[in-house]
Design a protein around this motif. Structure first.
Motif, PDB file in Angstrom:
ATOM      1  N   TRP A   1       0.837  -1.202   0.000  1.00  0.00           N
ATOM      2  CA  TRP A   1       0.000   0.000   0.000  1.00  0.00           C
ATOM      3  C   TRP A   1       0.876   1.258   0.000  1.00  0.00           C
ATOM      4  O   TRP A   1       0.668   2.169  -0.801  1.00  0.00           O
ATOM      5  CB  TRP A   1      -0.930  -0.011   1.200  1.00  0.00           C
TER       6      TRP A   1
ATOM      7  N   GLU B   1      -2.204   3.143   7.135  1.00  0.00           N
ATOM      8  CA  GLU B   1      -2.730   1.785   6.978  1.00  0.00           C
ATOM      9  C   GLU B   1      -2.693   1.104   8.346  1.00  0.00           C
ATOM     10  O   GLU B   1      -1.637   0.973   8.947  1.00  0.00           O
ATOM     11  CB  GLU B   1      -1.870   1.003   5.977  1.00  0.00           C
TER      12      GLU B   1
ATOM     13  N   GLU C   1      -9.284   2.454   1.123  1.00  0.00           N
ATOM     14  CA  GLU C   1      -9.748   1.070   1.065  1.00  0.00           C
ATOM     15  C   GLU C   1     -10.047   0.607   2.476  1.00  0.00           C
ATOM     16  O   GLU C   1      -9.369   1.004   3.423  1.00  0.00           O
ATOM     17  CB  GLU C   1      -8.679   0.149   0.464  1.00  0.00           C
TER      18      GLU C   1
ATOM     19  N   ARG D   1      -7.867  -7.741   3.764  1.00  0.00           N
ATOM     20  CA  ARG D   1      -6.592  -7.756   3.033  1.00  0.00           C
ATOM     21  C   ARG D   1      -6.101  -9.188   3.068  1.00  0.00           C
ATOM     22  O   ARG D   1      -6.142  -9.843   4.113  1.00  0.00           O
ATOM     23  CB  ARG D   1      -5.592  -6.843   3.749  1.00  0.00           C
TER      24      ARG D   1
END
Length: 186
Positions: free
Chosen positions: A6, A113, A150, A154
């Motif tokens: 990411w 993230e 997002e 994952r």
């Protein structure tokens, strides 16, 4: 360990093969082993890496590591300014607004993230204190222009429930990249 896919995707899209501007500063917040600090340095940033523990990492020129308790009452990075801030696998809600104040005024980037609600089925963290609620990262970053977002499952490098976002302090037209898009996984 390599930088998060990411983080790599966001920064490679942002730079589009160019070097960061001369003297650009980056912060790797709660850097752990320093994988993102090393990656940022390889891109040409002057990097400030901070964590509560000293990693066993050999730091190259361009990276300054500092032991820092990020969860103390007063924000230890007050007054510091960065062009790029990277945060992965870390959440401390009380200082989120302080972190945003560390972004340079124009064209600064936050790449974030971390884990979200539902991650307990895959392992740590399990405590709601360390898990974002659905859409919470968007709310926390609402003062920025969100270029990518997002949330959901994952699968790589291991299964986890995550949220991740990339936001800028400037406007979309100031960032030259065709690869940056706003997406959401349900």
């Amino acid at each position: 360990m390599d930088a998060s896919p990411w983080v790599r995707s966001c920064l490679e899209g942002l730079l589009a093969g160019k070097q960061p501007k001369q003297g650009a500063r980056a912060l790797d917040l709660a850097c752990g082993s320093g994988r993102h600090a090393l990656y940022l340095a390889s891109l040409g940033y002057s990097v400030h890496a901070v964590d509560v523990k000293t990693p066993e990492t050999e730091w190259p020129a361009g990276v300054t590591f500092e032991v820092m308790d990020l969860e103390q009452a007063d924000w230890p990075l007050a007054g510091q300014q960065y062009d790029v801030i990277v945060v992965t696998n870390y959440l401390h809600r009380p200082h989120f607004k302080n972190l945003l104040a560390n972004l340079e005024s124009e064209q600064a980037v936050l790449v974030y993230e971390t884990f979200m609600d539902g991650n307990a089925q895959f392992g740590s963290p399990r405590s709601p204190e360390f898990l974002l609620e659905p859409g919470e990262l968007l709310s926390c970053m609402s003062s920025l222009n969100i270029l990518r977002f997002e949330q959901g499952l994952r699968s790589i490098p291991s299964p986890a429930m995550i949220q991740r976002a990339m936001g800028i302090t400037g406007t979309w037209s100031e960032i030259q990249s065709g690869s940056i898009t706003l997406t959401q996984r349900d």
